[in-house]
Enzyme design. Structure first.
Site, PDB file in Angstrom:
ATOM      1  N   CYS A  89       0.839  -1.209   0.000  1.00 12.56           N
ATOM      2  CA  CYS A  89       0.000   0.000   0.000  1.00 12.56           C
ATOM      3  C   CYS A  89       0.875   1.261   0.000  1.00 12.56           C
ATOM      4  O   CYS A  89       1.459   1.613   1.020  1.00 12.56           O
ATOM      5  CB  CYS A  89      -0.914  -0.033   1.221  1.00 12.56           C
ATOM      6  SG  CYS A  89      -1.852   1.487   1.494  1.00 12.56           S
ATOM      7  N   CYS A 106      -0.062   4.015   2.456  1.00 12.50           N
ATOM      8  CA  CYS A 106       0.353   3.614   3.806  1.00 12.50           C
ATOM      9  C   CYS A 106       1.812   3.986   4.033  1.00 12.50           C
ATOM     10  O   CYS A 106       2.178   4.497   5.097  1.00 12.50           O
ATOM     11  CB  CYS A 106       0.170   2.106   4.007  1.00 12.50           C
ATOM     12  SG  CYS A 106      -1.518   1.516   3.781  1.00 12.50           S
TER      13      CYS A 106
END
Length: 85
Positions: free
Chosen positions: A6, A9
């Site tokens: 991700c 993230c």
């Protein structure tokens, strides 16, 4: 809540690390690929998801990469007291 793949993230990690230094908050990272049960337990529908726990219980949650200011305001974080008056 996040995952190794991700990118939002990854971009959020330094923001959260800085918040731990400047505000009265402890931050734990949960990799949803390693802890799949957490997805249902905390109703994680997108990554990254941040959940504020108060007295051990989820209080507020927000998804998506957010600015430092937005996180502070949304979760109403207090500045860390470093013993200065």
């Amino acid at each position: 809540f996040g995952a190794d793949w991700c990118m939002p993230c990854k971009h959020l990690e330094p923001v959260l690390e800085q918040l731990m230094l400047t505000h009265a908050v402890e931050i734990a990272s949960v990799d949803v690929q390693k802890t799949e049960a957490a997805i249902d337990t905390y109703n994680v529908r997108s990554l990254p998801t941040m959940v504020l726990f108060v007295n051990g219980h989820p209080d507020k949650a927000i998804s998506g990469a957010r600015s430092r200011r937005h996180i502070i305001e949304y979760f109403e974080l207090e500045p860390r007291n470093n013993g200065q008056s």
